[in-house]
Design a protein around this motif. Structure first.
Motif, PDB file in Angstrom:
ATOM      1  N   VAL A  87      15.962 -25.358  13.121  1.00  0.00           N
ATOM      2  CA  VAL A  87      16.030 -24.154  12.293  1.00  0.00           C
ATOM      3  C   VAL A  87      16.916 -23.121  12.978  1.00  0.00           C
ATOM      4  O   VAL A  87      16.793 -22.874  14.176  1.00  0.00           O
ATOM      5  CB  VAL A  87      14.624 -23.579  12.050  1.00  0.00           C
ATOM      6  N   GLU A  88      17.804 -22.521  12.201  1.00  0.00           N
ATOM      7  CA  GLU A  88      18.710 -21.506  12.736  1.00  0.00           C
ATOM      8  C   GLU A  88      18.422 -20.158  12.083  1.00  0.00           C
ATOM      9  O   GLU A  88      17.946 -20.088  10.950  1.00  0.00           O
ATOM     10  CB  GLU A  88      20.162 -21.908  12.482  1.00  0.00           C
ATOM     11  N   GLY A  89      18.742 -19.099  12.796  1.00  0.00           N
ATOM     12  CA  GLY A  89      18.525 -17.763  12.269  1.00  0.00           C
ATOM     13  C   GLY A  89      17.103 -17.303  12.475  1.00  0.00           C
ATOM     14  O   GLY A  89      16.193 -18.111  12.720  1.00  0.00           O
ATOM     15  N   PRO A  90      16.870 -15.999  12.384  1.00  0.00           N
ATOM     16  CA  PRO A  90      15.535 -15.455  12.643  1.00  0.00           C
ATOM     17  C   PRO A  90      14.550 -15.761  11.532  1.00  0.00           C
ATOM     18  O   PRO A  90      14.915 -15.915  10.373  1.00  0.00           O
ATOM     19  CB  PRO A  90      15.807 -13.948  12.744  1.00  0.00           C
ATOM     20  N   ASP A  91      13.289 -15.861  11.903  1.00  0.00           N
ATOM     21  CA  ASP A  91      12.203 -15.923  10.930  1.00  0.00           C
ATOM     22  C   ASP A  91      11.947 -14.488  10.482  1.00  0.00           C
ATOM     23  O   ASP A  91      11.559 -13.637  11.274  1.00  0.00           O
ATOM     24  CB  ASP A  91      10.955 -16.520  11.575  1.00  0.00           C
ATOM     25  N   LEU A  92      12.140 -14.211   9.220  1.00  0.00           N
ATOM     26  CA  LEU A  92      12.072 -12.844   8.712  1.00  0.00           C
ATOM     27  C   LEU A  92      10.652 -12.368   8.453  1.00  0.00           C
ATOM     28  O   LEU A  92      10.449 -11.213   8.096  1.00  0.00           O
ATOM     29  CB  LEU A  92      12.897 -12.732   7.427  1.00  0.00           C
ATOM     30  N   GLY A  93       9.670 -13.257   8.615  1.00  0.00           N
ATOM     31  CA  GLY A  93       8.298 -12.825   8.418  1.00  0.00           C
ATOM     32  C   GLY A  93       8.025 -12.399   6.993  1.00  0.00           C
ATOM     33  O   GLY A  93       8.373 -13.097   6.035  1.00  0.00           O
ATOM     34  N   MET A 148       0.076 -16.993  17.978  1.00  0.00           N
ATOM     35  CA  MET A 148       1.125 -16.294  17.248  1.00  0.00           C
ATOM     36  C   MET A 148       1.624 -17.193  16.120  1.00  0.00           C
ATOM     37  O   MET A 148       1.292 -18.367  16.047  1.00  0.00           O
ATOM     38  CB  MET A 148       2.266 -15.838  18.163  1.00  0.00           C
ATOM     39  N   HIS A 149       2.435 -16.630  15.231  1.00  0.00           N
ATOM     40  CA  HIS A 149       2.841 -17.352  14.028  1.00  0.00           C
ATOM     41  C   HIS A 149       3.660 -18.606  14.334  1.00  0.00           C
ATOM     42  O   HIS A 149       3.742 -19.509  13.516  1.00  0.00           O
ATOM     43  CB  HIS A 149       3.658 -16.429  13.120  1.00  0.00           C
ATOM     44  N   ASN A 150       4.243 -18.650  15.544  1.00  0.00           N
ATOM     45  CA  ASN A 150       5.079 -19.790  15.904  1.00  0.00           C
ATOM     46  C   ASN A 150       4.518 -20.588  17.079  1.00  0.00           C
ATOM     47  O   ASN A 150       5.209 -21.442  17.634  1.00  0.00           O
ATOM     48  CB  ASN A 150       6.501 -19.320  16.231  1.00  0.00           C
ATOM     49  N   GLY A 151       3.276 -20.319  17.450  1.00  0.00           N
ATOM     50  CA  GLY A 151       2.647 -21.071  18.522  1.00  0.00           C
ATOM     51  C   GLY A 151       3.303 -20.916  19.872  1.00  0.00           C
ATOM     52  O   GLY A 151       3.242 -21.813  20.718  1.00  0.00           O
ATOM     53  N   MET A 187       0.823  -1.212   0.000  1.00  0.00           N
ATOM     54  CA  MET A 187       0.000   0.000   0.000  1.00  0.00           C
ATOM     55  C   MET A 187       0.856   1.261   0.000  1.00  0.00           C
ATOM     56  O   MET A 187       0.492   2.258  -0.600  1.00  0.00           O
ATOM     57  CB  MET A 187      -0.941  -0.016   1.200  1.00  0.00           C
ATOM     58  N   ASP A 188       1.969   1.222   0.702  1.00  0.00           N
ATOM     59  CA  ASP A 188       2.939   2.308   0.646  1.00  0.00           C
ATOM     60  C   ASP A 188       4.276   1.745   1.085  1.00  0.00           C
ATOM     61  O   ASP A 188       4.438   0.525   1.199  1.00  0.00           O
ATOM     62  CB  ASP A 188       2.514   3.523   1.489  1.00  0.00           C
ATOM     63  N   LYS A 189       5.247   2.600   1.345  1.00  0.00           N
ATOM     64  CA  LYS A 189       6.601   2.140   1.626  1.00  0.00           C
ATOM     65  C   LYS A 189       6.683   1.191   2.804  1.00  0.00           C
ATOM     66  O   LYS A 189       7.508   0.273   2.826  1.00  0.00           O
ATOM     67  CB  LYS A 189       7.516   3.347   1.861  1.00  0.00           C
ATOM     68  N   ARG A 190       5.827   1.373   3.788  1.00  0.00           N
ATOM     69  CA  ARG A 190       5.902   0.572   5.012  1.00  0.00           C
ATOM     70  C   ARG A 190       4.596  -0.131   5.328  1.00  0.00           C
ATOM     71  O   ARG A 190       4.318  -0.455   6.498  1.00  0.00           O
ATOM     72  CB  ARG A 190       6.294   1.462   6.196  1.00  0.00           C
ATOM     73  N   ALA A 191       3.787  -0.412   4.332  1.00  0.00           N
ATOM     74  CA  ALA A 191       2.491  -1.046   4.598  1.00  0.00           C
ATOM     75  C   ALA A 191       2.144  -2.045   3.496  1.00  0.00           C
ATOM     76  O   ALA A 191       2.222  -1.731   2.309  1.00  0.00           O
ATOM     77  CB  ALA A 191       1.396   0.011   4.710  1.00  0.00           C
ATOM     78  N   TRP A 192       1.770  -3.237   3.923  1.00  0.00           N
ATOM     79  CA  TRP A 192       1.382  -4.309   3.013  1.00  0.00           C
ATOM     80  C   TRP A 192       0.101  -4.952   3.539  1.00  0.00           C
ATOM     81  O   TRP A 192      -0.207  -4.884   4.726  1.00  0.00           O
ATOM     82  CB  TRP A 192       2.457  -5.380   2.947  1.00  0.00           C
ATOM     83  N   ARG A 193      -0.631  -5.610   2.641  1.00  0.00           N
ATOM     84  CA  ARG A 193      -1.826  -6.341   3.086  1.00  0.00           C
ATOM     85  C   ARG A 193      -2.109  -7.486   2.121  1.00  0.00           C
ATOM     86  O   ARG A 193      -1.671  -7.477   0.968  1.00  0.00           O
ATOM     87  CB  ARG A 193      -3.038  -5.411   3.181  1.00  0.00           C
ATOM     88  N   GLY A 194      -2.863  -8.469   2.624  1.00  0.00           N
ATOM     89  CA  GLY A 194      -3.363  -9.540   1.782  1.00  0.00           C
ATOM     90  C   GLY A 194      -2.378 -10.657   1.504  1.00  0.00           C
ATOM     91  O   GLY A 194      -1.254 -10.679   1.997  1.00  0.00           O
ATOM     92  N   GLY A 195      -2.822 -11.587   0.670  1.00  0.00           N
ATOM     93  CA  GLY A 195      -2.010 -12.752   0.342  1.00  0.00           C
ATOM     94  C   GLY A 195      -2.185 -13.865   1.353  1.00  0.00           C
ATOM     95  O   GLY A 195      -2.653 -13.651   2.471  1.00  0.00           O
ATOM     96  N   MET A 196      -1.791 -15.073   0.959  1.00  0.00           N
ATOM     97  CA  MET A 196      -1.961 -16.246   1.806  1.00  0.00           C
ATOM     98  C   MET A 196      -0.660 -16.614   2.505  1.00  0.00           C
ATOM     99  O   MET A 196       0.414 -16.182   2.106  1.00  0.00           O
ATOM    100  CB  MET A 196      -2.455 -17.425   0.974  1.00  0.00           C
ATOM    101  N   PHE A 197      -0.772 -17.448   3.517  1.00  0.00           N
ATOM    102  CA  PHE A 197       0.304 -17.803   4.440  1.00  0.00           C
ATOM    103  C   PHE A 197       0.615 -16.597   5.343  1.00  0.00           C
ATOM    104  O   PHE A 197       0.113 -15.484   5.129  1.00  0.00           O
ATOM    105  CB  PHE A 197       1.572 -18.261   3.722  1.00  0.00           C
ATOM    106  N   TRP A 198       1.450 -16.835   6.334  1.00  0.00           N
ATOM    107  CA  TRP A 198       1.796 -15.777   7.285  1.00  0.00           C
ATOM    108  C   TRP A 198       2.555 -14.631   6.625  1.00  0.00           C
ATOM    109  O   TRP A 198       2.573 -13.514   7.140  1.00  0.00           O
ATOM    110  CB  TRP A 198       2.645 -16.346   8.424  1.00  0.00           C
ATOM    111  N   ASP A 199       3.192 -14.907   5.474  1.00  0.00           N
ATOM    112  CA  ASP A 199       3.971 -13.859   4.816  1.00  0.00           C
ATOM    113  C   ASP A 199       3.394 -13.430   3.468  1.00  0.00           C
ATOM    114  O   ASP A 199       4.037 -12.707   2.712  1.00  0.00           O
ATOM    115  CB  ASP A 199       5.428 -14.297   4.637  1.00  0.00           C
ATOM    116  N   GLY A 200       2.183 -13.881   3.146  1.00  0.00           N
ATOM    117  CA  GLY A 200       1.497 -13.408   1.950  1.00  0.00           C
ATOM    118  C   GLY A 200       2.074 -13.883   0.634  1.00  0.00           C
ATOM    119  O   GLY A 200       1.750 -13.335  -0.421  1.00  0.00           O
TER     120      GLY A 200
END
Length: 374
Positions: free
Chosen positions: A256-262, A293-296, A95-108
């Protein structure tokens, strides 16, 4: 299991003439078909069980936080969200530089129900099939599928693996678009129709939920303008980083190693501002589809409310996670926190927290209300 056919009678649909008389009925069969996984042990319904709010009810070494794969060993890193009301999810957009919406799964990352349906069969830690051709070969083993695909998509559908795979996803999406997945018959819906009354706690929770003066709930969990809209899905489908911590038990088990980047894990997103953001989930059936939450990472819905409340209080007691008896863990990704939304509104006392939980329980579809007691 002829779930849709049985439910068709309950929701007033005509009884189908044959097993695959429509795209929806074909999709139902595919939804429950374990033969579409490598070891023939897992179907869509395994992780989206229709008797359990279309989430995964199976216990694993890490409880129900994430799902076990078809190989009997692999554990995912994100929880399987409910498939209820998913058909209302809009297409993914920035929607703009810092805003997103929609799509499937936790990361669209997938487009629509069909796009989502095509993911798990090919995921090596889910249904584990090596490629689309292998899935199509499994489909072709069933003469009923062969006939139905030809009838619904044309004889040429079997000439191309990609076309046949796409047809499969379309059929599953059609089934997931039926009223079985989004009946709008919860106590809240019946209240809006004047059929029942809310208890005092439920009504207080409803008022608090829709009041921006006293809570921040509806900043993210309301999509309609009216607070009494009868098709409210209780999500605006946007993406926020609310500071969820790592689920250490899951990571210890799945390696799993490293952060989940969402959202930043979405291949169509390359902005650092997307890191740590996840799609706002529906609150429909939220009381019976934990852990959360996304990771239970949180088991109880009240814990989730206390987690949000920690951003609005200096009370030391409120800085303790009741599930661990330790201070709330740090966010997995501390950048891009939704500070404005998280700090909106005053701190809540126990009465108001309990009222909000009571209200969210009213968002449970009628067929799952028995799970509230269990």
């Amino acid at each position: 299991m002829r779930l849709f056919l049985t439910s068709a009678l309950m929701i007033g649909l005509a009884t189908p003439v044959s097993a695959f008389d429509s795209l929806e009925e074909l999709g139902e069969a595919l939804f429950f078909d374990v033969n579409l996984s490598k070891n023939r042990t897992q179907s869509c319904a395994t992780c989206h069980d229709p008797e359990n709010g279309f989430v995964d009810p199976r216990e694993t070494d890490v409880g129900r936080a994430v799902s076990l794969g078809d190989d009997g060993e692999s554990l995912g890193d994100r929880t399987a969200p409910t498939a209820t009301y998913a058909k209302f999810t809009p297409d993914f957009e920035q929607m703009d530089k810092r805003a997103w919406r929609g799509g499937m799964f936790w990361d669209g990352r997938a487009a629509g129900l069909a796009g989502q349906a095509g993911g798990p069969p090919l995921n090596p830690i889910e249904m584990g099939m090596p490629d689309e051709a292998s899935v199509v070969a499994r489909l072709a083993e069933d003469p009923d599928y062969v006939a139905a695909f030809k009838a619904l998509f044309g004889d040429a559908v079997w000439d191309n693996d990609e076309a046949a795979y796409d047809a499969m996803t379309q059929a599953i999406a059609a089934f997931e678009s039926t009223d079985l997945f989004s009946p709008f018959d919860s106590k809240y819906d019946r209240f809006l129709r004047g059929e029942v009354e809310l208890s005092d706690d439920e009504e207080l929770g409803r008022v608090l939920f829709f009041s921006e003066q006293f809570t921040n709930c509806n900043l993210c969990h309301q999509v309609r303008v009216s607070p009494i809209a009868q098709d409210e899905t209780f999500t605006n489908y946007e993406y926020h980083n609310i500071g969820v911590p790592v689920n250490g038990a899951v990571r210890a088990a799945n390696g799993v190693e490293g952060p989940d980047l969402g959202l930043l894990a979405n291949p169509d997103v390359d902005s650092a501002d997307a890191g740590g953001r996840y799609k706002v989930p529906t609150l429909r059936n939220v009381a019976v589809t934990g852990p959360y939450m996304h990771n239970g990472v949180f088991e109880d819905l009240r814990t989730v409310m206390l987690f949000y409340n920690k951003y609005n209080t200096l009370d030391k007691a409120r800085q303790i996670n009741p599930e661990t008896d330790k201070p709330w863990a740090m966010p997995e990704i501390p950048q891009n926190l939704a500070v404005t939304e998280l700090t909106h509104g005053p701190a809540l006392d126990d009465k108001r927290i309990d009222a909000l939980v009571a209200f969210m329980k009213t968002l449970t579809d009628a067929r799952y209300e028995h799970l509230l007691e269990e």
